[in-house]
Design a protein around this motif. Structure first.
Motif, PDB file in Angstrom:
ATOM      1  N   THR A  79     -12.881 -12.706  14.533  1.00  0.00           N
ATOM      2  CA  THR A  79     -12.844 -11.629  13.536  1.00  0.00           C
ATOM      3  C   THR A  79     -13.819 -10.498  13.865  1.00  0.00           C
ATOM      4  N   TRP A  80     -14.519 -10.615  14.966  1.00  0.00           N
ATOM      5  CA  TRP A  80     -15.597  -9.643  15.263  1.00  0.00           C
ATOM      6  C   TRP A  80     -15.084  -8.206  15.319  1.00  0.00           C
ATOM      7  N   ASP A  81     -13.818  -8.032  15.785  1.00  0.00           N
ATOM      8  CA  ASP A  81     -13.281  -6.673  15.867  1.00  0.00           C
ATOM      9  C   ASP A  81     -12.113  -6.455  14.896  1.00  0.00           C
ATOM     10  N   LYS A  82     -12.010  -7.330  13.913  1.00  0.00           N
ATOM     11  CA  LYS A  82     -10.948  -7.197  12.912  1.00  0.00           C
ATOM     12  C   LYS A  82     -11.177  -5.920  12.098  1.00  0.00           C
ATOM     13  N   PRO A  83     -10.143  -5.121  11.885  1.00  0.00           N
ATOM     14  CA  PRO A  83     -10.323  -3.899  11.092  1.00  0.00           C
ATOM     15  C   PRO A  83     -10.771  -4.213   9.672  1.00  0.00           C
ATOM     16  N   ALA A  84     -11.480  -3.274   9.068  1.00  0.00           N
ATOM     17  CA  ALA A  84     -11.885  -3.439   7.676  1.00  0.00           C
ATOM     18  C   ALA A  84     -10.642  -3.528   6.816  1.00  0.00           C
ATOM     19  N   TYR A  85     -10.688  -4.376   5.799  1.00  0.00           N
ATOM     20  CA  TYR A  85      -9.533  -4.515   4.927  1.00  0.00           C
ATOM     21  C   TYR A  85     -10.002  -4.530   3.484  1.00  0.00           C
ATOM     22  N   ALA A  86      -9.082  -4.320   2.585  1.00  0.00           N
ATOM     23  CA  ALA A  86      -9.401  -4.331   1.153  1.00  0.00           C
ATOM     24  C   ALA A  86      -8.155  -4.759   0.404  1.00  0.00           C
ATOM     25  N   CYS A  87      -8.315  -5.230  -0.816  1.00  0.00           N
ATOM     26  CA  CYS A  87      -7.168  -5.691  -1.591  1.00  0.00           C
ATOM     27  C   CYS A  87      -6.184  -4.544  -1.827  1.00  0.00           C
ATOM     28  N   LEU A  88      -4.961  -4.887  -2.156  1.00  0.00           N
ATOM     29  CA  LEU A  88      -3.903  -3.894  -2.302  1.00  0.00           C
ATOM     30  C   LEU A  88      -4.061  -3.005  -3.531  1.00  0.00           C
ATOM     31  N   LEU A  89      -4.985  -3.335  -4.404  1.00  0.00           N
ATOM     32  CA  LEU A  89      -5.270  -2.463  -5.544  1.00  0.00           C
ATOM     33  C   LEU A  89      -5.716  -1.083  -5.066  1.00  0.00           C
ATOM     34  N   THR A  90      -6.336  -1.038  -3.911  1.00  0.00           N
ATOM     35  CA  THR A  90      -6.858   0.226  -3.372  1.00  0.00           C
ATOM     36  C   THR A  90      -5.752   1.136  -2.851  1.00  0.00           C
ATOM     37  N   ARG A  91      -4.519   0.659  -2.853  1.00  0.00           N
ATOM     38  CA  ARG A  91      -3.396   1.474  -2.368  1.00  0.00           C
ATOM     39  C   ARG A  91      -2.706   2.232  -3.505  1.00  0.00           C
ATOM     40  N   ILE A  92      -3.132   1.966  -4.741  1.00  0.00           N
ATOM     41  CA  ILE A  92      -2.497   2.557  -5.918  1.00  0.00           C
ATOM     42  C   ILE A  92      -3.410   3.634  -6.508  1.00  0.00           C
ATOM     43  N   PRO A  93      -2.892   4.810  -6.850  1.00  0.00           N
ATOM     44  CA  PRO A  93      -3.733   5.861  -7.450  1.00  0.00           C
ATOM     45  C   PRO A  93      -4.343   5.396  -8.775  1.00  0.00           C
ATOM     46  N   TYR A  94      -5.554   5.841  -9.043  1.00  0.00           N
ATOM     47  CA  TYR A  94      -6.201   5.528 -10.317  1.00  0.00           C
ATOM     48  C   TYR A  94      -5.336   6.040 -11.470  1.00  0.00           C
ATOM     49  N   GLY A  95      -5.233   5.234 -12.520  1.00  0.00           N
ATOM     50  CA  GLY A  95      -4.464   5.628 -13.694  1.00  0.00           C
ATOM     51  C   GLY A  95      -3.017   5.185 -13.669  1.00  0.00           C
ATOM     52  N   ASN A  96      -2.548   4.694 -12.538  1.00  0.00           N
ATOM     53  CA  ASN A  96      -1.161   4.224 -12.435  1.00  0.00           C
ATOM     54  C   ASN A  96      -1.043   2.764 -12.841  1.00  0.00           C
ATOM     55  N   GLU A  97       0.059   2.410 -13.437  1.00  0.00           N
ATOM     56  CA  GLU A  97       0.270   1.012 -13.825  1.00  0.00           C
ATOM     57  C   GLU A  97       0.437   0.146 -12.578  1.00  0.00           C
ATOM     58  N   LEU A  98      -0.197  -1.021 -12.593  1.00  0.00           N
ATOM     59  CA  LEU A  98      -0.104  -1.946 -11.471  1.00  0.00           C
ATOM     60  C   LEU A  98       1.142  -2.809 -11.628  1.00  0.00           C
ATOM     61  N   LYS A  99       1.972  -2.828 -10.585  1.00  0.00           N
ATOM     62  CA  LYS A  99       3.217  -3.582 -10.634  1.00  0.00           C
ATOM     63  C   LYS A  99       3.333  -4.494  -9.412  1.00  0.00           C
ATOM     64  N   VAL A 100       3.758  -5.727  -9.663  1.00  0.00           N
ATOM     65  CA  VAL A 100       3.891  -6.703  -8.579  1.00  0.00           C
ATOM     66  C   VAL A 100       4.829  -6.189  -7.495  1.00  0.00           C
ATOM     67  N   GLU A 101       5.927  -5.529  -7.895  1.00  0.00           N
ATOM     68  CA  GLU A 101       6.891  -5.041  -6.907  1.00  0.00           C
ATOM     69  C   GLU A 101       6.282  -3.983  -5.983  1.00  0.00           C
ATOM     70  N   ASP A 102       5.319  -3.203  -6.491  1.00  0.00           N
ATOM     71  CA  ASP A 102       4.648  -2.214  -5.639  1.00  0.00           C
ATOM     72  C   ASP A 102       3.771  -2.907  -4.598  1.00  0.00           C
ATOM     73  N   PHE A 103       3.087  -3.973  -5.012  1.00  0.00           N
ATOM     74  CA  PHE A 103       2.253  -4.711  -4.064  1.00  0.00           C
ATOM     75  C   PHE A 103       3.109  -5.314  -2.955  1.00  0.00           C
ATOM     76  N   GLU A 104       4.285  -5.794  -3.316  1.00  0.00           N
ATOM     77  CA  GLU A 104       5.180  -6.378  -2.318  1.00  0.00           C
ATOM     78  C   GLU A 104       5.648  -5.320  -1.324  1.00  0.00           C
ATOM     79  N   LYS A 105       5.977  -4.122  -1.828  1.00  0.00           N
ATOM     80  CA  LYS A 105       6.391  -3.023  -0.947  1.00  0.00           C
ATOM     81  C   LYS A 105       5.267  -2.661   0.025  1.00  0.00           C
TER      82      LYS A 105
END
Length: 274
Positions: A165-191
């Motif tokens: 993992t020494w050169d593994k890119p930084a990662y973060a949960c998929l919540l960070t892919r959704i704009p603030y204020g938008n409803e979180l939907k399971v189908e969006d996470f799957e996409k």
């Protein structure tokens, strides 16, 4: 055994904690910390990984494999999308970490561990991270932060220890892919998960697919942008990401940067204080 003053200080710090539970994602920081914890505490350590709609399935599988390889007992717990983050507030990380680490603390208490630790490093305090407030309130220990170990040092130590993992890119949960204020939907996470998995499969290791409803905004690392100057490749990427459930696909010309949605927070704060 690494001969380094900071590394030795980290070993000493962890030994002083007794039995610990580590919040383990399988990323660069938590994998390095798990390896150090195993060296310092032996069997007096446990890794706990969160499984949730906003955590990619491949990341859970990698965490399982890494914990097994390091010989550390490992538990996976399910975490739902809690009501307080349903519409993705700007302090989402605070609410999420409060809930998730509350669950991990309950496991530690029930199984007679002394404390819960996480992989927050010294560089993390320079970014917008409301989750750090939750960790402080819950008295979660952050050995890498306490010992002032940076991301670059973690990667260097990991390489010396033979961690892949020494050169593994930084990662973060998929919540960070959704704009603030938008409803979180399971189908969006799957996409998002399927789109990013495809991009990684064709060689883009550091990639984010930001979800704006039906539109996917693709960020690749600055060094990889030139790879996209190929009309045939662009057509293929567009088609594949549309097959994941998006109607429109765009490329962010600025490229990947950590927490690009945080730019809106900074801008709004600046406008309010003008």
């Amino acid at each position: 055994m690494i001969k380094n003053e900071k590394y030795n200080e980290l070993i000493k710090y962890i030994k002083g904690l007794g039995k610990v539970v580590l919040a383990f994602s399988g990323g660069v920081d938590s994998t390095f910390l798990l390896r150090v914890v195993k060296e310092a505490l032996g069997d007096n350590a446990k890794a706990v990984t969160i499984m949730s709609p906003y955590i990619p399935k491949w990341e859970i599988a990698e965490a399982k494999e890494l914990a097994k390889k390091l010989g550390v007992q490992h538990e996976i717990i399910e975490a739902p999308i809690i009501d307080s983050i349903k519409f993705n507030p700007e302090d989402r990380c605070y609410h999420c970490k409060t809930a998730v680490f509350g669950m991990i603390l309950a496991i530690a208490k029930e199984q007679d561990y002394n404390c819960v630790i996480d992989g927050t490093n010294f560089d993390d305090i320079s970014d917008y991270r409301p989750g750090l407030k939750a960790l402080k309130e819950l008295e979660i220990k952050s050995p890498l932060l306490e010992c002032k170990i940076t991301k670059a040092e973690i990667r260097a130590f990991s390489k010396e220890l033979g961690l892949n993992t020494w050169d593994k890119p930084a990662y973060a949960c998929l919540l960070t892919r959704i704009p603030y204020g938008n409803e979180l939907k399971v189908e969006d996470f799957e996409k998002i998960e399927n789109a990013e998995k495809y991009m990684m499969s064709i060689g883009f290791r550091a990639v984010r697919v930001r979800c704006h409803g039906d539109l996917a905004r693709v960020e690749v690392s600055k060094n990889d942008r030139s790879k996209l100057f190929d009309e045939k490749l662009l057509d293929t990427i567009s088609q594949k990401i549309k097959e994941c459930g998006f109607k429109y696909v765009t490329l962010d010309l600025q490229g990947y940067r950590v927490g690009s949605f945080n730019e809106t927070i900074i801008k709004n704060s600046y406008e309010q204080n003008k």
